[in-house]
Design an enzyme around this catalytic site. Structure first.
Site, PDB file in Angstrom:
ATOM      1  CG  HIS A   1     -19.661  14.542 -35.547  1.00  0.00           C
ATOM      2  ND1 HIS A   1     -20.716  13.776 -36.000  1.00  0.00           N
ATOM      3  CD2 HIS A   1     -19.967  14.852 -34.262  1.00  0.00           C
ATOM      4  CE1 HIS A   1     -21.594  13.617 -35.017  1.00  0.00           C
ATOM      5  NE2 HIS A   1     -21.167  14.275 -33.960  1.00  0.00           N
TER       6      HIS A   1
ATOM      7  CG  HIS B   1     -23.516  16.885 -36.675  1.00  0.00           C
ATOM      8  ND1 HIS B   1     -22.252  17.148 -36.207  1.00  0.00           N
ATOM      9  CD2 HIS B   1     -24.307  16.836 -35.584  1.00  0.00           C
ATOM     10  CE1 HIS B   1     -22.272  17.243 -34.889  1.00  0.00           C
ATOM     11  NE2 HIS B   1     -23.512  17.052 -34.484  1.00  0.00           N
TER      12      HIS B   1
ATOM     13  CB  CYS C   1     -27.656  15.074 -19.057  1.00  0.00           C
ATOM     14  SG  CYS C   1     -26.171  15.082 -20.101  1.00  0.00           S
TER      15      CYS C   1
ATOM     16  CB  CYS D   1     -28.969  14.876 -23.041  1.00  0.00           C
ATOM     17  SG  CYS D   1     -27.989  13.398 -22.905  1.00  0.00           S
TER      18      CYS D   1
ATOM     19  CB  CYS E   1     -25.130  11.508 -18.940  1.00  0.00           C
ATOM     20  SG  CYS E   1     -25.516  11.403 -20.700  1.00  0.00           S
TER      21      CYS E   1
ATOM     22  CG  HIS F   1     -23.229  14.108 -23.075  1.00  0.00           C
ATOM     23  ND1 HIS F   1     -24.548  13.777 -23.254  1.00  0.00           N
ATOM     24  CD2 HIS F   1     -22.858  14.790 -24.174  1.00  0.00           C
ATOM     25  CE1 HIS F   1     -24.962  14.271 -24.425  1.00  0.00           C
ATOM     26  NE2 HIS F   1     -23.955  14.879 -24.996  1.00  0.00           N
TER      27      HIS F   1
ATOM     28  CE  LYS G   1     -22.909  10.168 -28.182  1.00  0.00           C
ATOM     29  NZ  LYS G   1     -24.238  10.485 -28.417  1.00  0.00           N
TER      30      LYS G   1
ATOM     31  CE  LYS H   1     -17.464  20.004 -29.071  1.00  0.00           C
ATOM     32  NZ  LYS H   1     -17.934  21.218 -28.439  1.00  0.00           N
TER      33      LYS H   1
END
Ligand code: MSP
Length: 506
Positions: free
Chosen positions: A18, A21, A126, A129, A143, A146, A298, A301
């Site tokens: 995405h 990155h 997690c 992570c 978390c 996530h 954030k 996905k």
């Protein structure tokens, strides 16, 4: 010859690439291209992180063999980088043989030097992570990144004696004379790391007992290497740590490790400690940039708010996509992005500024001078001073790794070019014969400025830059412009090629 070794993090192979990155990768690519223009030998490493629980589970969910699964999905990153024109020198995958042998070598060294011990541990892990969290990290028992409950992890593992490195690391960061000195940038992040180090440092578990998808420990085949330790070692295996000592010694240590703030702790604490423990030099600079959020959230996905680089390329083209990402907000801080703001920036900086400058100057040279380029007899450097000042700033910002600020300085130079034309009014100069020499001078200086712009814009928008170079009919090389920043750079072509619009308005 000076060398420049730059890295991005290696991205989890099962993620869809995405714009987060892409941001890091484009930033690294800009630095790599800049240092190549400076005449340095550059090695730019990127790649994929392919071991660990997260990937093992993803492959299981897809009912596939894990290695096969990785082989299929790694193309998502490779093709995204191809589309963004990323000039990496090596794409490393942690499932490659040469990486695996480097990991084993480092672990054997740690073991031999008595830096490891066996102990049992219970913690909250997690998988998203790929790290342990403490109760205080959690929000509503989950978390925060996530939004899932961590799993309770209890088993016997090998531990690295990280706690013994607390003082050494603080000294290495703070003291420029320390043999292990390294820089953490920006300053605010450096202070956060020092602050956290001062509150304490615990040993970390570096292996897993029940995870088959990982690199086996060389001294205990019932355990696999913790994915983060495995991943960090890519920075040395990527330059052939295990199989080519000469190559490794030439490139190591890294000049810049680039990443976002989320993984700075691993890079600025765990990684240098491992290197010191095995007797290798530490990286010179570690730069953590900020995080992209989408409408304040954030990008993830699970939240379904991911912007892929494809969307930006489809809308704006590949060069503009690079430019817009880099200019989205100051390098180093967080920022929110929206497609609407990208469009505003595209029109203001690319279409109405750089694109407009090239198109109006080319049109006038065509109309008034028949497209011919000739240095005027009484050439004077009326715009030279401004160009020199801008160039000094561009260099300075690159030195400080403030890539967005460097980009902005180049746009200011283009803006100056547009204002120069507005002030000189070539359309009026063309009306009187006695103004012909002045007209030639104004247009020649404008073309010279475009030539400089093309060279300095190259790291950011390489294809457009090369196009400008081509339509200028330039015969020289861009690095000649960059390597003599205080000289005027006359045009080497004799006639212009008619351009198509560089950045059509949106
Ligand atoms: N595999 C590890 C890294 C190992 S490096 C030895 C990992 N991978 S990741 O796929 O999650 O990538 C994290 C990196 O992606 C960040 O440090 C940053 O470079 C980039 N970004 C991911 N999301 C981002 C944003 N939303 N904004 C900016 N950069 C982001 O962690």
């Amino acid at each position: 010859m000076k060398k420049f070794y730059i890295t991005t993090p290696i991205y989890y192979v099962n993620d869809e690439p995405h714009i987060g990155h892409t941001y890091t990768t484009v930033a690294a690519d800009i630095l790599a291209r800049w240092h190549r223009l400076l005449g340095e030998r550059v090695f730019f490493l990127t790649g994929t992180d392919e071991h660990g629980m997260k990937i093992f589970q993803a492959a299981q969910n897809a009912s596939q063999d894990t290695q096969k699964y990785c082989n299929e999905i790694v193309v998502h990153f490779k093709s995204a980088w191809e589309k963004m024109n990323i000039s990496y020198d090596r794409f490393i995958r942690t499932t490659e043989k040469s990486h695996i042998s480097s990991v084993k070598k480092v672990l054997s060294e740690l073991h031999r030097k008595d830096e490891l011990y066996f102990s049992s541990y219970e913690g909250l892990y997690c998988i998203g992570c790929e790290k342990f969290l403490t109760e205080t990290d959690l929000i509503d028992g989950m978390c925060p990144d996530h939004r899932v409950k961590p799993v309770v992890h209890k088993e016997g593992n090998y531990f690295f004696k990280l706690s013994g490195y607390r003082e050494k690391l603080i000294n290495a960061i703070q003291n420029e004379d320390d043999p292990n000195h390294f820089e953490i940038l920006p300053q605010g992040r450096r202070n956060e790391i020092i602050g956290k180090l001062k509150t304490g440092l615990e040993d970390i578990s570096i292996s897993r007992a029940n995870l088959p998808w990982g690199i086996l420990l060389p001294f205990d085949s019932k355990q696999t290497t913790y994915v983060w330790v495995d991943a960090l070692i890519n920075y040395i295996s990527g330059i052939n740590y295990e199989e080519d000592e000469t190559n490794f010694k030439f490139w190591w240590p890294t000049d810049v490790h680039l990443m976002a703030k989320d993984i700075l702790w691993f890079h600025s604490v765990i990684w240098p400690a491992i290197l010191i423990a095995v007797g290798l030099a530490v990286p010179k600079k570690i730069f953590a940039h900020g995080y992209f959020t989408i409408s304040g959230q954030k990008m993830s996905k699970s939240l379904g708010n991911i912007i892929s680089p494809r969307e930006l390329i489809d809308e704006f083209g590949e060069d503009a996509a690079r430019f817009l990402l880099m200019g989205a907000f100051p390098f180093g801080v967080d920022g929110d992005v929206t497609l609407k703001n990208f469009k505003l920036m595209y029109n203001a900086r690319l279409a109405n500024n750089v694109g407009n400058l090239v198109s109006r100057v080319f049109n006038m040279v065509e109309k008034y001078l028949g497209g011919r380029i000739e240095k005027p007899a009484g050439w004077s450097d009326e715009v030279f001073k401004q160009t020199r000042l801008a160039v000094e700033e561009i260099y300075k910002k690159f030195d400080e790794l403030l890539i967005d600020a460097s980009q902005e300085k180049i746009i200011e130079l283009s803006d100056f070019g547009n204002r120069y034309i507005d002030r000189q009014e070539p359309w009026n100069l063309s009306k009187k014969t006695e103004d012909t020499e002045k007209l030639k001078l104004v247009l020649y200086n404008s073309l010279m400025m475009i030539k400089e712009l093309a060279a300095y814009l190259y790291p950011f928008i390489p294809k457009t830059s090369e196009k400008i170079w081509f339509i200028l009919g330039e015969k020289g090389k861009m690095d000649e412009v960059i390597s003599s920043p205080q000289e005027p750079h006359f045009l080497t072509g004799t006639s212009l090629v008619k351009p198509s619009p560089l950045f059509p308005r949106k």
